[in-house]
Design an enzyme around this catalytic site. Structure first.
Site, PDB file in Angstrom:
ATOM      1  N   LYS A 113      72.096  35.001  45.393  1.00 19.95           N
ATOM      2  CA  LYS A 113      71.293  33.935  45.997  1.00 19.95           C
ATOM      3  C   LYS A 113      72.149  32.799  46.532  1.00 19.95           C
ATOM      4  O   LYS A 113      71.825  32.197  47.549  1.00 19.95           O
ATOM      5  CB  LYS A 113      70.275  33.391  44.991  1.00 19.95           C
ATOM      6  CG  LYS A 113      69.137  34.366  44.774  1.00 19.95           C
ATOM      7  CD  LYS A 113      67.931  33.730  44.161  1.00 19.95           C
ATOM      8  CE  LYS A 113      66.799  34.744  44.147  1.00 19.95           C
ATOM      9  NZ  LYS A 113      65.632  34.283  43.420  1.00 19.95           N
ATOM     10  N   LYS A 195      67.383  45.241  47.648  1.00 22.50           N
ATOM     11  CA  LYS A 195      66.094  45.113  46.953  1.00 22.50           C
ATOM     12  C   LYS A 195      65.035  44.499  47.873  1.00 22.50           C
ATOM     13  O   LYS A 195      65.350  43.592  48.645  1.00 22.50           O
ATOM     14  CB  LYS A 195      66.311  44.202  45.740  1.00 22.50           C
ATOM     15  CG  LYS A 195      65.147  44.123  44.795  1.00 22.50           C
ATOM     16  CD  LYS A 195      65.354  43.053  43.736  1.00 22.50           C
ATOM     17  CE  LYS A 195      65.068  41.676  44.289  1.00 22.50           C
ATOM     18  NZ  LYS A 195      64.636  40.694  43.300  1.00 22.50           N
ATOM     19  N   LYS A 198      60.699  38.978  47.981  1.00 21.12           N
ATOM     20  CA  LYS A 198      59.591  38.210  48.556  1.00 21.12           C
ATOM     21  C   LYS A 198      60.043  37.016  49.386  1.00 21.12           C
ATOM     22  O   LYS A 198      59.252  36.441  50.116  1.00 21.12           O
ATOM     23  CB  LYS A 198      58.613  37.779  47.462  1.00 21.12           C
ATOM     24  CG  LYS A 198      59.160  36.855  46.377  1.00 21.12           C
ATOM     25  CD  LYS A 198      58.009  36.454  45.482  1.00 21.12           C
ATOM     26  CE  LYS A 198      58.296  36.143  44.050  1.00 21.12           C
ATOM     27  NZ  LYS A 198      59.456  35.386  43.680  1.00 21.12           N
TER      28      LYS A 198
HETATM   29  N1  AQP Z   1      61.997  44.986  44.683  1.00 23.80           N
HETATM   30  C1  AQP Z   1      61.551  44.930  43.421  1.00 23.80           C
HETATM   31  N2  AQP Z   1      61.292  46.073  42.748  1.00 23.80           N
HETATM   32  C2  AQP Z   1      60.850  46.032  41.461  1.00 23.80           C
HETATM   33  N3  AQP Z   1      60.623  44.870  40.791  1.00 23.80           N
HETATM   34  C3  AQP Z   1      60.864  43.717  41.431  1.00 23.80           C
HETATM   35  N4  AQP Z   1      60.743  42.414  41.061  1.00 23.80           N
HETATM   36  C4  AQP Z   1      61.107  41.628  42.091  1.00 23.80           C
HETATM   37  N5  AQP Z   1      61.463  42.380  43.151  1.00 23.80           N
HETATM   38  C5  AQP Z   1      61.335  43.679  42.773  1.00 23.80           C
HETATM   39  C6  AQP Z   1      60.274  41.959  39.759  1.00 23.80           C
HETATM   40  O1  AQP Z   1      59.205  41.048  39.976  1.00 23.80           O
HETATM   41  C7  AQP Z   1      59.231  40.076  38.931  1.00 23.80           C
HETATM   42  C8  AQP Z   1      59.098  38.696  39.473  1.00 23.80           C
HETATM   43  O2  AQP Z   1      60.210  38.338  40.230  1.00 23.80           O
HETATM   44  P1  AQP Z   1      60.618  36.801  40.369  1.00 23.80           P
HETATM   45  O3  AQP Z   1      59.563  36.022  41.012  1.00 23.80           O
HETATM   46  O4  AQP Z   1      61.044  36.283  39.047  1.00 23.80           O
HETATM   47  O5  AQP Z   1      61.829  36.798  41.309  1.00 23.80           O
HETATM   48  P2  AQP Z   1      62.899  37.845  41.673  1.00 23.80           P
HETATM   49  O6  AQP Z   1      63.204  38.765  40.557  1.00 23.80           O
HETATM   50  O7  AQP Z   1      64.047  37.084  42.250  1.00 23.80           O
HETATM   51  O8  AQP Z   1      62.092  38.629  42.777  1.00 23.80           O
HETATM   52  P3  AQP Z   1      62.132  38.493  44.342  1.00 23.80           P
HETATM   53  O9  AQP Z   1      60.966  39.231  44.911  1.00 23.80           O
HETATM   54  O10 AQP Z   1      63.474  38.895  44.843  1.00 23.80           O
HETATM   55  O11 AQP Z   1      61.892  36.963  44.570  1.00 23.80           O
HETATM   56  P4  AQP Z   1      62.733  35.921  45.381  1.00 23.80           P
HETATM   57  O12 AQP Z   1      62.937  36.522  46.733  1.00 23.80           O
HETATM   58  O13 AQP Z   1      61.832  34.709  45.412  1.00 23.80           O
HETATM   59  O14 AQP Z   1      63.990  35.696  44.635  1.00 23.80           O
HETATM   60  C9  AQP Z   1      60.486  40.316  38.104  1.00 23.80           C
HETATM   61  O15 AQP Z   1      60.159  41.040  36.942  1.00 23.80           O
HETATM   62  C10 AQP Z   1      61.315  41.143  39.025  1.00 23.80           C
HETATM   63  O16 AQP Z   1      62.226  41.964  38.321  1.00 23.80           O
END
Ligand code: AQP
Length: 327
Positions: A113, A195, A198
């Site tokens: 990040k 990955k 979002k």
């Molecule tokens: N691509 C993915 N496949 C499976 N699980 C996923 N998670 C996120 N992306 C995937 C799981 O969703 C939960 C919540 O995630 P988070 O909001 O804590 O943030 P993150 O892990 O950083 O997920 P993102 O989507 O990548 O968010 P941003 O872009 O905002 O940083 C967690 O259990 C995560 O493992």
């Protein structure tokens, strides 16, 4: 007493089918057998810049997504992290006891990040895993169901708990992460080595749970595919089609070996068209439940949730303050 679960999602970006498959759908399956706490972890979201009006909306949006996915308030508590001040208080204590700079330097999510801006991003982004450890350990959590990317953070929570217990006596339970066998890491539709995220700048890389249905279908049709034309599951050699097969299996309820058999001799075009329909059907049902929820009822749910967990958090904090010597 049932064992307990804690997990959460940050109210940032557009929640995707990756968040649903990797995390939220697991929670729904597990909620009957555990005491569950599901948090909208808003203090994690502000580790990167957020617009305050947008953030307020996102908190309600994520709560509605939990409910639309099937989180049942008869089995689970949903609450907003910032409504329970003990999370940040405990994070501070862990900053002083338990967490080490060497641990945080290893965190791959921070490296991803922060990228090349490691010196100029917020300290909060660097310290994020310590707040996550506080979220989990505050409630004597047994199980943390998360996607694969969060496993390293749960490991750190375990280390922090062990170190704290060694120094001050048994205060925290050692939690365990639970990761799906299939769907723990849904990949980007545009780059299957990355990955699905979002907060990705390119919205064609993900299917958001609130995407317009026709737009979501188009994203599937435009998803990159591997060279070759067979529908086979081989994440190393054929990461793109393997990712699409995983999405199909998880949202369509047909196992991967069965899908591979059903699509023998058929091409990517036909497969994608069918997958687009599976995704559309899933999103249609999901969004119907989502849009039936009002902001008013969701606000009430969050207030009631915070009241319930505050008591648990207060008991733990009393113990923690005592053992470290500030009371
Ligand atoms: N691509 C993915 N496949 C499976 N699980 C996923 N998670 C996120 N992306 C995937 C799981 O969703 C939960 C919540 O995630 P988070 O909001 O804590 O943030 P993150 O892990 O950083 O997920 P993102 O989507 O990548 O968010 P941003 O872009 O905002 O940083 C967690 O259990 C995560 O493992």
């Amino acid at each position: 007493m049932k064992p307990s679960i804690f997990s959460g999602v940050q109210p940032s970006g557009n929640l995707t089918i990756g968040n649903y498959i990797g995390a939220i759908s697991q929670w729904v399956e597990m909620q009957k057998d555990y005491n569950c706490l599901f948090s909208v972890v808003d203090y994690h979201a502000i580790t990167v810049k957020q617009n305050s009006d947008e953030l307020r909306k996102k908190i309600l949006e994520v709560t509605k997504i939990y409910l639309a996915a099937g989180i049942d308030l008869n089995n689970s508590i949903i609450f907003q992290q910032s409504m329970v001040a003990a999370h940040t208080e405990l994070a501070w204590i862990f900053n002083c006891y338990g967490a080490r700079i060497a641990d945080l330097n290893k965190m791959t999510q921070f490296k991803d990040k922060a990228g090349k801006n490691q010196e100029s991003v917020s300290i909060g982004l660097y310290d994020y895993p310590v707040l996550m450890a506080a979220d989990i350990l505050l409630y004597d959590t047994d199980i943390v169901p998360v996607g694969e990317d969060q496993q390293q953070h749960v490991e750190l929570a375990r280390d922090i708990a062990r170190r704290f217990n060694n120094e001050f006596g048994n205060t925290f339970k050692i939690p365990q992460s639970v990761i799906r066998k299939e769907g723990a890491r849904i990949m980007s539709l545009l780059d299957p080595t990355k990955k699905m995220s979002k907060s990705d700048e390119n919205s064609n890389s993900y299917i958001a749970l609130l995407d317009d249905i026709e737009a979501a279908k188009k994203k599937i049709m435009r998803a990159v595919t591997d060279s070759g034309s067979e529908i086979i599951y081989d994440p190393k050699e054929r990461p793109a089609i393997s990712n699409l097969l995983t999405i199909y299996a998880q949202l369509g309820g047909r196992q991967i070996p069965r899908l591979v058999k059903d699509y023998t001799g058929k091409g990517y075009g036909e497969f994608k068209k069918d997958l687009a329909e599976v995704v559309a059907k899933f999103l249609t049902g999901f969004q119907k439940r989502y849009y039936a929820l009002s902001d008013k009822e969701v606000n009430k749910i969050l207030e009631a949730g915070a009241k319930k967990v505050e008591k648990m958090a207060a008991e733990k904090m009393e113990k923690v303050r005592k053992v470290i010597g500030v009371r």
